[in-house]
Write a protein that holds these residues in place. Structure first.
Motif, PDB file in Angstrom:
ATOM      1  N   SER A   1       0.851  -1.190   0.000  1.00 12.89           N
ATOM      2  CA  SER A   1       0.000   0.000   0.000  1.00 12.89           C
ATOM      3  C   SER A   1       0.886   1.239   0.000  1.00 12.89           C
ATOM      4  CB  SER A   1      -0.912   0.015   1.240  1.00 12.89           C
ATOM      5  OG  SER A   1      -0.143   0.062   2.418  1.00 12.89           O
ATOM      6  N   TYR A   2       0.295   2.340  -0.431  1.00 11.04           N
ATOM      7  CA  TYR A   2       1.004   3.621  -0.394  1.00 11.04           C
ATOM      8  C   TYR A   2       0.004   4.766  -0.425  1.00 11.04           C
ATOM      9  CZ  TYR A   2       0.249   4.017  -5.434  1.00 11.04           C
ATOM     10  OH  TYR A   2      -0.330   4.091  -6.677  1.00 11.04           O
ATOM     11  N   THR A   3       0.465   5.914   0.013  1.00  8.70           N
ATOM     12  CA  THR A   3      -0.316   7.143  -0.064  1.00  8.70           C
ATOM     13  C   THR A   3       0.633   8.272  -0.457  1.00  8.70           C
ATOM     14  OG1 THR A   3      -1.861   6.416   1.635  1.00  8.70           O
ATOM     15  CG2 THR A   3      -1.774   8.781   1.213  1.00  8.70           C
ATOM     16  N   THR A   4       0.186   9.110  -1.364  1.00  6.91           N
ATOM     17  CA  THR A   4       0.939  10.306  -1.739  1.00  6.91           C
ATOM     18  C   THR A   4       0.121  11.518  -1.336  1.00  6.91           C
ATOM     19  OG1 THR A   4       1.942   9.171  -3.613  1.00  6.91           O
ATOM     20  CG2 THR A   4       1.995  11.576  -3.652  1.00  6.91           C
ATOM     21  N   ARG A   5       0.776  12.430  -0.641  1.00  8.22           N
ATOM     22  CA  ARG A   5       0.126  13.674  -0.223  1.00  8.22           C
ATOM     23  C   ARG A   5       0.965  14.841  -0.732  1.00  8.22           C
ATOM     24  NH1 ARG A   5       0.019  10.080   4.211  1.00  8.22           N
ATOM     25  NH2 ARG A   5      -2.097   9.648   4.943  1.00  8.22           N
ATOM     26  N   ILE A   6       0.301  15.891  -1.145  1.00  9.45           N
ATOM     27  CA  ILE A   6       0.987  17.094  -1.598  1.00  9.45           C
ATOM     28  C   ILE A   6       0.547  18.240  -0.696  1.00  9.45           C
ATOM     29  CG2 ILE A   6       1.317  18.722  -3.500  1.00  9.45           C
ATOM     30  CD1 ILE A   6       0.757  16.345  -5.400  1.00  9.45           C
ATOM     31  N   ALA A   7       1.535  18.933  -0.120  1.00 10.47           N
ATOM     32  CA  ALA A   7       1.238  19.994   0.833  1.00 10.47           C
ATOM     33  C   ALA A   7       2.047  21.241   0.495  1.00 10.47           C
ATOM     34  CB  ALA A   7       1.577  19.538   2.245  1.00 10.47           C
ATOM     35  N   LYS A   8       1.471  22.377   0.756  1.00  9.70           N
ATOM     36  CA  LYS A   8       2.188  23.635   0.603  1.00  9.70           C
ATOM     37  C   LYS A   8       2.868  23.966   1.929  1.00  9.70           C
ATOM     38  CE  LYS A   8       1.626  28.400  -0.933  1.00  9.70           C
ATOM     39  NZ  LYS A   8       0.657  29.400  -1.389  1.00  9.70           N
ATOM     40  N   VAL A   9       4.166  24.188   1.870  1.00 10.23           N
ATOM     41  CA  VAL A   9       4.926  24.576   3.060  1.00 10.23           C
ATOM     42  C   VAL A   9       4.869  26.098   3.164  1.00 10.23           C
ATOM     43  CG1 VAL A   9       7.181  24.575   4.177  1.00 10.23           C
ATOM     44  CG2 VAL A   9       6.436  22.580   2.838  1.00 10.23           C
TER      45      VAL A   9
END
Length: 103
Positions: A89-97
């Motif tokens: 399994s995997y999860t990719t998250r994109i966040a603004k720093v």
């Protein structure tokens, strides 16, 4: 190693995963992906750790740079292999720093 990043704002792609026991070819591909990422416009740095859960955080100048990396032909092939054989399994998250603090 902790990545040296420019002053915010910039983006983080957080990839968490659990690997399958049979990970033949994984290490070589992971090394190649780091080599390729270093060549990508907008790439700012990378941090990675692995125990039971692997976590890789890559830093990018903007969303367009992330989109271009996702569309890289070798990266697409690595993603296919990850889906087919390397990851449970995997999860990719994109966040603004928006802020960062360091010691």
């Amino acid at each position: 190693m902790i990545a040296t990043t420019p002053p915010p704002p910039y983006y983080a792609v957080i990839f968490t995963n659990i690997k399958n026991e049979d990970d033949e070819g994984y290490a070589q591909t992971a090394s190649r992906m780091v080599e390729l990422a270093l060549l990508q416009p907008g790439f700012l740095g990378l941090e990675s750790a692995r125990e039971e859960v692997g976590i890789t955080v890559s830093y990018w100048r903007d969303l367009e740079s992330i989109k271009a990396w996702k569309a890289n032909a070798e990266h697409i092939e690595a993603q296919k292999n990850g889906n087919k054989k390397w990851y449970q399994s995997y999860t990719t998250r994109i966040a603004k720093v928006e802020r960062e603090y360091s010691l």
